[in-house]
Design an enzyme around this catalytic site. Structure first.
Site, PDB file in Angstrom:
ATOM      1  N   TRP A 194      12.657   8.193 -56.095  1.00 35.35           N
ATOM      2  CA  TRP A 194      12.146   6.881 -56.555  1.00 35.35           C
ATOM      3  C   TRP A 194      12.775   6.440 -57.878  1.00 35.35           C
ATOM      4  O   TRP A 194      12.962   7.254 -58.784  1.00 35.35           O
ATOM      5  CB  TRP A 194      10.633   7.002 -56.743  1.00 35.35           C
ATOM      6  CG  TRP A 194      10.021   5.936 -57.590  1.00 35.35           C
ATOM      7  CD1 TRP A 194       9.980   5.907 -58.963  1.00 35.35           C
ATOM      8  CD2 TRP A 194       9.362   4.747 -57.153  1.00 35.35           C
ATOM      9  NE1 TRP A 194       9.323   4.767 -59.385  1.00 35.35           N
ATOM     10  CE2 TRP A 194       8.930   4.040 -58.302  1.00 35.35           C
ATOM     11  CE3 TRP A 194       9.073   4.204 -55.891  1.00 35.35           C
ATOM     12  CZ2 TRP A 194       8.238   2.832 -58.236  1.00 35.35           C
ATOM     13  CZ3 TRP A 194       8.379   2.997 -55.836  1.00 35.35           C
ATOM     14  CH2 TRP A 194       7.973   2.329 -56.996  1.00 35.35           C
ATOM     15  N   ASP A 235      12.000   0.939 -63.587  1.00 34.38           N
ATOM     16  CA  ASP A 235      12.694   0.255 -64.693  1.00 34.38           C
ATOM     17  C   ASP A 235      14.034   0.842 -65.165  1.00 34.38           C
ATOM     18  O   ASP A 235      14.140   2.055 -65.340  1.00 34.38           O
ATOM     19  CB  ASP A 235      11.821   0.285 -65.950  1.00 34.38           C
ATOM     20  CG  ASP A 235      10.382  -0.046 -65.691  1.00 34.38           C
ATOM     21  OD1 ASP A 235      10.039  -0.410 -64.573  1.00 34.38           O
ATOM     22  OD2 ASP A 235       9.595   0.065 -66.638  1.00 34.38           O
ATOM     23  N   ARG A 266       3.451   0.851 -75.045  1.00 38.48           N
ATOM     24  CA  ARG A 266       4.625   1.477 -74.413  1.00 38.48           C
ATOM     25  C   ARG A 266       5.897   0.631 -74.449  1.00 38.48           C
ATOM     26  O   ARG A 266       5.908  -0.484 -74.919  1.00 38.48           O
ATOM     27  CB  ARG A 266       4.306   1.824 -72.960  1.00 38.48           C
ATOM     28  CG  ARG A 266       3.889   0.647 -72.090  1.00 38.48           C
ATOM     29  CD  ARG A 266       3.557   1.145 -70.679  1.00 38.48           C
ATOM     30  NE  ARG A 266       3.037   0.093 -69.821  1.00 38.48           N
ATOM     31  CZ  ARG A 266       1.755  -0.231 -69.740  1.00 38.48           C
ATOM     32  NH1 ARG A 266       0.853   0.403 -70.454  1.00 38.48           N
ATOM     33  NH2 ARG A 266       1.355  -1.216 -68.941  1.00 38.48           N
ATOM     34  N   GLU A 289       4.759  -5.987 -70.258  1.00 41.33           N
ATOM     35  CA  GLU A 289       5.489  -4.718 -70.255  1.00 41.33           C
ATOM     36  C   GLU A 289       6.954  -4.967 -70.634  1.00 41.33           C
ATOM     37  O   GLU A 289       7.452  -6.089 -70.558  1.00 41.33           O
ATOM     38  CB  GLU A 289       5.424  -4.075 -68.866  1.00 41.33           C
ATOM     39  CG  GLU A 289       3.991  -3.749 -68.422  1.00 41.33           C
ATOM     40  CD  GLU A 289       3.939  -2.917 -67.154  1.00 41.33           C
ATOM     41  OE1 GLU A 289       3.365  -1.823 -67.199  1.00 41.33           O
ATOM     42  OE2 GLU A 289       4.470  -3.366 -66.116  1.00 41.33           O
TER      43      GLU A 289
HETATM   44  C1  FRU Z   1       6.996  -1.220 -65.876  1.00 36.99           C
HETATM   45  C2  FRU Z   1       6.277   0.049 -66.229  1.00 36.99           C
HETATM   46  C3  FRU Z   1       6.400   0.324 -67.697  1.00 36.99           C
HETATM   47  C4  FRU Z   1       6.225   1.806 -67.786  1.00 36.99           C
HETATM   48  C5  FRU Z   1       6.898   2.272 -66.520  1.00 36.99           C
HETATM   49  C6  FRU Z   1       6.270   3.472 -65.887  1.00 36.99           C
HETATM   50  O1  FRU Z   1       7.491  -1.295 -64.595  1.00 36.99           O
HETATM   51  O2  FRU Z   1       4.934  -0.023 -65.820  1.00 36.99           O
HETATM   52  O3  FRU Z   1       5.516  -0.396 -68.517  1.00 36.99           O
HETATM   53  O4  FRU Z   1       6.818   2.333 -68.931  1.00 36.99           O
HETATM   54  O5  FRU Z   1       6.856   1.195 -65.611  1.00 36.99           O
HETATM   55  O6  FRU Z   1       7.041   3.960 -64.845  1.00 36.99           O
END
Ligand code: FRU
Length: 508
Positions: free
Chosen positions: A36, A39, A167, A223
């Site tokens: 998988w 990001d 994050r 995000e």
């Molecule tokens: C965005 C997200 C981020 C996080 C990551 C976790 O797609 O939710 O905020 O760091 O994916 O996999």
């Protein structure tokens, strides 16, 4: 020293990558080495190469404990995998090494900054997740986590803000040599805010200010922030969760947002001016940018969306792919995108048709998709890894068509349509007949104020995707496609006679 968890992941991907024939992957869009991907992370230049890390769960094609996968490239199109860079192997990131960014330090080492996720039982016995910002430093291949991680703790946030949603640090260096880091956080009102930190060494960080606030306008949590200046504007990119639709600009669920404004570097103040979606298609999220060696601002996003990303077969050996790298510019106050110019080096087998008349198909209905019989195909215009430039206009200026349909990845049964509806200023993509067997989003429309009666578009197709750039990239629509690669036909349909100019290149 690498941990057991990292060594195991490295071994696993090395063995299992071999089971995926390269023809079963996209040709020039990065996909995970195995398992998988979400990001893009840590897009950076190091040791003369572009590095891309990515949210990675090697062990199956679904999201799981996050690692950072790693690949390098010389042109952002041809990628070579490197061993997984980070694994969830410390107490502060045991529940995931989440998204982040990268920079080269003054002493030449490569620094990665990421979110460490840790679940912990609080005093009242509840299980709570904490997110903190951590660094790892390395040589472009192996990375050592800093001994005093986390470098930005969950107390370094404004009072009453969430310690769980904190994050995706994005780091950059200012002209005076100091560093800034922008991290996403959830404010007291339940919606996003971006926190800005400053540092002189990327290790010791101090809270500077709240850089931007959502105030529940565009979705809830934001995000993956990115911020940069482009042609004297400040540009903020974020990926909002829980969006509500607004006209044709924003759709429900996870979206993507660009805010263009003024940036005062002396005080790190950003004043919002224009707001728009980044991509009007189905699959585009968590985009991150990089400045290329020759100074272009290039953006890459995850070519998926969370709401539909669970709907794939358990047995697939990989899932998720990155978008094309797209060069950014600002025109008329809008963010415009074009495929990175290096893509042109991959063009071969040019086929051109100038001013072909596409005659009206009888009774062409909206999403008349049961059959594409009657559609026109053109000599030499077919394939699945293509760069297509098209210009469409009515045969008689007074007789503008209501709908002009370009069907790609097509055979007698399957097709994906790009529908131009100039009278309504609408473009629509429709992958209902792409071979998908899931009840997920298959269609999306964008409002595109066409300028003249001639419509220009560029379609870039890889084995499992299409990215459609309208009006020189002022609007973009992206979708991943499940269609078997043997479906390589392209057909045109219109309800009034039209004139088509088309140039096709295979991408090699
Ligand atoms: C965005 C997200 C981020 C996080 C990551 C976790 O797609 O939710 O905020 O760091 O994916 O996999």
């Amino acid at each position: 020293m690498s941990s057991q968890t990292l060594r195991e992941a490295r071994k696993y991907e090395e063995v299992h990558e071999k089971l995926i024939p390269s023809d079963d992957r996209p040709k020039f869009h990065l996909s995970p080495r195995v398992g998988w991907m979400n990001d893009p992370n840590g897009l950076s230049i190091y040791g003369g190469k572009y590095h891309m890390f990515y949210q990675y769960h090697p062990y199956d094609a679904h999201w799981g404990p996050m690692h950072w996968g790693h690949a390098v490239s010389e042109d952002l199109l041809h990628w070579e995998f490197l061993p997984v860079a980070l694994a969830p192997d410390e107490f502060y990131d045991k529940d995931g090494v989440f998204s982040g960014s990268a920079i080269t330090l003054e002493d030449g080492r490569h620094l990665l900054i990421y979110t460490g996720v840790m679940k912990r039982t609080t005093e009242n016995g509840q299980m709570k997740e904490f997110q903190t910002q951590c660094v790892a430093i390395g040589d472009g291949l192996d990375y050592e986590k800093y001994e005093n991680n986390p470098v930005i703790n969950s107390d370094a946030i404004p009072k009453d803000s969430s310690k769980t949603d904190f994050r995706d640090p994005k780091i950059w260096q200012k002209e005076d040599g100091s560093y800034r880091c922008l991290a996403a956080n959830r404010a007291e009102d339940g919606s996003g805010q971006l926190l800005l930190y400053k540092s002189n060494d990327c290790i010791h960080w101090e809270f500077e200010k709240i850089f931007a606030k959502n105030n529940r306008r565009y979705g809830l949590m934001w995000e993956c922030p990115d911020f940069f200046t482009l042609e004297d504007h400040g540009v903020l990119l974020v990926s909002p969760q829980d969006m509500l639709p607004e006209g044709f600009e924003f759709h429900n669920g996870n979206g993507n947002l660009c805010i263009i404004g003024k940036y005062d570097s002396a005080t790190d103040t950003f004043t919002e001016e224009n707001v728009q979606a980044v991509d009007y298609g189905i699959d585009f999220y968590a985009m991150q940018t990089i400045k290329t060696i020759d100074g272009r601002r290039v953006m890459i996003g995850w070519m998926q969306n969370w709401d539909t990303s669970g709907a794939h077969d358990e047995k697939e050996p990989w899932f998720g792919q990155m978008s094309l790298p797209r060069e950014l510019s600002i025109r008329g106050g809008r963010l415009c995108q074009r495929p990175i110019k290096e893509l042109e080096n991959m063009r071969t087998n040019k086929v051109e048709h100038k001013d072909v008349i596409i005659e009206a198909t009888k009774d062409l209905k909206e999403s008349d998709s049961e059959s594409i019989k009657g559609g026109v195909s053109l000599e030499g215009i077919n394939g699945r890894c293509l760069d297509l430039e098209l210009e469409v206009k009515p045969k008689e200026a007074k007789e503008l068509f209501d709908r002009f349909v370009i069907s790609i990845a097509a055979d007698e049964k399957y097709h994906t349509d790009i529908v131009l509806r100039p009278k309504e200023n609408i473009a629509k993509i429709d992958r209902k007949f792409s071979g998908s067997r899931r009840a997920i989003v298959h269609q999306r429309r964008a409002f595109i104020p066409w300028k003249d009666d001639s419509i220009k578009l560029r379609i870039v197709m890889d084995r499992y995707s299409m990215e459609v750039f309208f009006e020189d990239g002022a609007y973009v629509m992206t979708a991943s496609l499940p269609t078997d690669v043997s479906c390589d036909g392209i057909y045109f349909n219109t309800n009034k006679d039209a004139i088509l100019k088309i140039v096709k290149y295979d991408l090699q």
